[in-house]
Design a protein around this motif. Structure first.
Motif, mmCIF file in Angstrom:
data_model
loop_
_atom_site.group_PDB
_atom_site.id
_atom_site.type_symbol
_atom_site.label_atom_id
_atom_site.label_comp_id
_atom_site.label_asym_id
_atom_site.label_seq_id
_atom_site.Cartn_x
_atom_site.Cartn_y
_atom_site.Cartn_z
ATOM 1 N N THR A 1 -4.580 6.614 -3.452
ATOM 2 C CA THR A 1 -3.910 5.646 -2.587
ATOM 3 C C THR A 1 -4.086 4.278 -3.229
ATOM 4 O OG1 THR A 1 -4.297 6.932 -0.567
ATOM 5 C CG2 THR A 1 -3.877 4.571 -0.304
ATOM 6 N N VAL B 1 0.852 -1.190 0.000
ATOM 7 C CA VAL B 1 0.000 0.000 0.000
ATOM 8 C C VAL B 1 0.885 1.236 0.000
ATOM 9 C CG1 VAL B 1 -0.184 -0.022 2.530
ATOM 10 C CG2 VAL B 1 -1.867 1.239 1.178
ATOM 11 N N TYR B 2 0.473 2.236 -0.769
ATOM 12 C CA TYR B 2 1.219 3.491 -0.719
ATOM 13 C C TYR B 2 0.357 4.637 -1.227
ATOM 14 C CZ TYR B 2 2.104 3.468 -5.801
ATOM 15 O OH TYR B 2 1.967 3.488 -7.170
ATOM 16 N N GLU B 3 0.742 5.839 -0.835
ATOM 17 C CA GLU B 3 0.087 7.050 -1.293
ATOM 18 C C GLU B 3 0.782 7.544 -2.553
ATOM 19 O OE1 GLU B 3 -0.490 11.739 0.071
ATOM 20 O OE2 GLU B 3 0.676 10.328 1.291
ATOM 21 N N ALA C 1 -4.816 9.868 3.754
ATOM 22 C CA ALA C 1 -4.057 8.750 3.192
ATOM 23 C C ALA C 1 -2.949 8.318 4.141
ATOM 24 C CB ALA C 1 -3.470 9.141 1.835
ATOM 25 N N LYS C 2 -2.232 9.276 4.691
ATOM 26 C CA LYS C 2 -1.147 8.954 5.629
ATOM 27 C C LYS C 2 -1.703 8.289 6.892
ATOM 28 C CE LYS C 2 2.137 12.530 4.163
ATOM 29 N NZ LYS C 2 1.456 12.842 2.898
ATOM 30 N N THR D 1 4.922 -0.953 2.538
ATOM 31 C CA THR D 1 4.346 0.390 2.475
ATOM 32 C C THR D 1 5.332 1.314 1.777
ATOM 33 O OG1 THR D 1 5.261 0.988 4.644
ATOM 34 C CG2 THR D 1 3.018 0.094 4.601
ATOM 35 N N ILE E 1 -3.706 0.134 -3.277
ATOM 36 C CA ILE E 1 -3.630 -1.074 -2.461
ATOM 37 C C ILE E 1 -3.496 -2.266 -3.414
ATOM 38 C CG2 ILE E 1 -4.777 -2.563 -0.778
ATOM 39 C CD1 ILE E 1 -6.232 -0.146 0.288
ATOM 40 N N SER F 1 -0.884 -0.361 8.551
ATOM 41 C CA SER F 1 0.404 -1.000 8.812
ATOM 42 C C SER F 1 0.534 -1.442 10.271
ATOM 43 C CB SER F 1 1.554 -0.059 8.443
ATOM 44 O OG SER F 1 1.511 1.122 9.223
ATOM 45 N N ILE G 1 -2.780 4.628 5.958
ATOM 46 C CA ILE G 1 -1.638 3.727 5.772
ATOM 47 C C ILE G 1 -0.981 3.408 7.106
ATOM 48 C CG2 ILE G 1 0.670 3.545 4.751
ATOM 49 C CD1 ILE G 1 -0.426 5.161 2.361
ATOM 50 N N SER G 2 -0.886 4.403 7.974
ATOM 51 C CA SER G 2 -0.309 4.176 9.299
ATOM 52 C C SER G 2 -1.156 3.189 10.098
ATOM 53 C CB SER G 2 -0.206 5.509 10.045
ATOM 54 O OG SER G 2 0.229 5.311 11.380
#
Length: 215
Positions: free
Chosen positions: A151, A136-138, A170-171, A186, A153, A178, A174-175
């Motif tokens: 974002t 997953v990442y922004e 988004a941050k 990530t 996935i 995770s 993801i936080s």
């Protein structure tokens, strides 16, 4: 007592009702402007050009969306049921979601349960098991040709799912994800992108290995 899936469905229904209300307001506004047209003058054709086609599009969308929403009253037709059924028996999956319980975290259009990611945008619902997530990442530099505020996935079955989230949300998402699944990848870099495209099995193996050590 309401279950977790009842709460999720209620949230999706509420968001849909809000979307339908906005469509209805837009329909009434456009109808009002069209009702001002009485005689075939150049101004009439200008009004028809400005408001006629949008009015028709809004009307069709409102009718289709309302019909879909009314069908949701049967739980088997609810978009959440449709979204999870690709992973197995809907009743068993709902029972599993309810058994896990826990807090539902919300990040814009995303709801994160202890075991599922549920994305609800208007009438559309996407559901992903947390255990299926690999990466997953922004998106910050339009990777994969994505628009801003995306974002991504990526799941074990090779799907790349793009969700729209403001950068702050988004941050946060993801936080939180995770923390619940610390074994996933990530962040974005060229090496991960290359592995996803050409060697996804090695990513799956590494994620499984990490997960095994965590549990």
């Amino acid at each position: 007592m309401n279950t977790l899936t009842d709460e999720l469905m209620a949230t999706i229904n509420r968001r849909c009702r809000n979307s339908l209300l906005l469509l209805l307001i837009l329909f009434l506004i456009l109808s009002y402007f069209l009702s001002m047209v009485f005689q075939p003058t150049p101004m009439v054709w200008l009004f028809l050009g400005l408001f006629g086609l949008p009015w028709l599009c809004v009307t069709i969308t409102l009718i289709i969306s309302t019909r879909r929403f009314l069908r949701w009253q049967n739980q088997s037709n609810h978009p959440l049921s449709k979204a999870v059924e690709r992973y197995g028996n809907t009743r068993e999956i709902f029972a599993s979601i309810n058994a896990h319980g826990g807090e539902v975290l919300r990040f814009g259009d995303i709801m994160l349960t202890p075991s599922w990611i549920i994305y609800n945008k208007s009438l559309d619902v996407v559901a992903l098991p947390v255990e299926e997530v690999l990466w997953v990442y922004e998106c910050t530099n339009h990777e994969f040709g994505a628009p801003p505020f995306s974002t991504w996935i990526f799941t074990r079955d090779g799907q790349a799912n793009r969700f729209t989230l403001w950068p702050v949300k988004a941050k946060e998402f993801i936080s939180a994800l995770s923390k619940r699944a610390s074994w996933i990848f990530t962040g974005h870099d060229a090496q991960l992108e290359n592995r996803w495209k050409n060697d996804r099995q090695s990513m799956i193996g590494e994620v499984d290995s990490r997960r095994g050590r965590k549990q």
